[in-house]
Motif scaffolding. Structure first.
Motif: not given
Ligand code: DAR
Length: 369
Positions: A7, A22-24, A69, A3-4, A39, A27-28, A35
């Protein structure tokens, strides 16, 4: 980590739609196995941050599975507020005669293609070698029926080692050089990242009619790319032959992946809906400064909801004298007949602009035929 990096891509590559939407938290909220699936869908845009879309589906159900998403990505790309199913319509009700735009367009290079996939198989990004060969064998049975039909009679050539229709590397290279067969996709880093070129060359081939104006690619970006191309003046001709071919294939036991609200399901979200790309090659020497610069034309075309490519396909430059490939951008929430009319009107508009454009153009460019 994942996720980083998303970003980071979002900040450095704002046009990358995979990252932009993308929405963390979303996703979480997914199960681990989901997931992993998501991905894999995002892998191309993750490994190629310069992607415009960056997503390739691996199964037809992934669009509905990840719609919270993906629908945002799809609406952004296709410039729609929400996604509604648009019924197919192949009725052109009127001649789209290019010579009514200009008599010199009597022998234009016209092409229309659709992507089609078959729901009972994974999409190309997730197919195993056995899937690819099994799908090719399903198509070979249908090609045998096409060969018997005088409207489409031709031959099938395969790249699959050991296939009864297998051709040599030299024959394959010749068909690629003639712009009939598709290239080895390992050269396309976007498709390669998605795994769409997996198990090459198993399950790849091409059906081509006797007159070489009707072609079906097997195992490229979608299960099938069904296309008609010809030189002429009546745009209707290529659409009606394509429609007849699709109807023939469907009446011989093959049903294509199609679901609300998307329409025809394709590997890439950019092709959802009609999955149709209709294009015309046209010389626009003044609007391309003799083929030296596509940017001005691309800017103008965008206003007209048209896309511009070089004469050698996606990511290519203009040909000599400003030969370019013009196509309507819309695929989703538009009908086949509307695409045909958009192409016709778009060519007319660009042609008028070319005629009034004042830039100096060398005579030899205009003499190029
Ligand atoms: N480079 C890919 C291309 C997307 C549209 N073209 C296709 N599907 N052939 C990108 O995501 O920008």
């Amino acid at each position: 980590m994942f996720t980083s990096k998303i970003e980071k891509i979002r900040k450095e590559y704002p046009h990358n739609l995979m990252a932009r939407h993308f929405d963390t938290a979303y996703f979480n909220s997914l199960e681990k196995n989901q997931q992993d699936k998501l991905q894999r869908m995002m892998k191309s845009g993750f490994e190629n941050p310069d992607s415009e879309m960056g997503i390739y589906a691996g199964n037809v159900d992934e669009y509905s599975l990840f719609s919270p998403y993906l629908n945002n990505v799809i609406c952004d790309y296709h410039q729609v507020k929400n996604i509604r199913l648009k019924e197919s319509n192949w009725d052109f009700s009127g001649d789209l005669d290019l010579t009514s735009i200009d008599p010199s367009l009597s022998n234009s290079s016209m092409r229309v293609r659709v992507g089609r996939n078959v729901a009972r198989f994974p999409l190309p990004a997730s197919m195993s070698q056995d899937d690819r060969v099994a799908f090719e064998n399903v198509m070979i049975d249908i090609f045998k029926k096409l060969i018997e039909n005088p409207l489409f009679g031709g031959r099938y050539v395969s790249l699959t080692p050991g296939c009864e229709y297998e051709i040599s590397n030299e024959q394959y290279a010749q068909l690629v050089a003639e712009h009939k067969m598709f290239k080895d996709m390992s050269g396309d880093r976007y498709l390669a990242s998605a795994g769409i070129n997996g198990n090459w060359p198993y399950g790849r081939g091409m059906y081509i009619s006797e007159d070489e104006q009707f072609i079906i690619w097997v195992g490229e970006e979608d299960h099938l790319r069904v296309m008609v191309m010809k030189h002429g003046k009546m745009l209707n001709d290529i659409f009606s032959r394509l429609h007849d071919a699709l109807l023939f294939i469907e009446t011989h036991g093959l049903s294509f992946a199609y679901s609300a609200p998307y329409g025809f399901i394709t590997s890439c979200p950019t092709n959802l809906g009609t999955a149709m790309r209709a294009s015309l090659h046209i010389m626009l020497p003044k609007l391309t400064n003799n083929g030296q610069d596509l940017n001005n034309l691309k800017t103008m075309a965008k206003v007209l909801q048209l896309s511009v490519r070089g004469a050698d396909g996606e990511h290519s430059q203009a040909g000599k004298g400003g030969l370019v490939d013009i196509s309507p951008t819309a695929r989703l929430m538009v009908s086949e007949s509307e695409i045909a009319k958009k192409l016709y009107q778009g060519i007319n508009d660009l042609w008028q602009f070319e005629k009034i454009c004042k830039t100096n153009v060398t005579e030899d460019a205009l003499s190029v035929k």
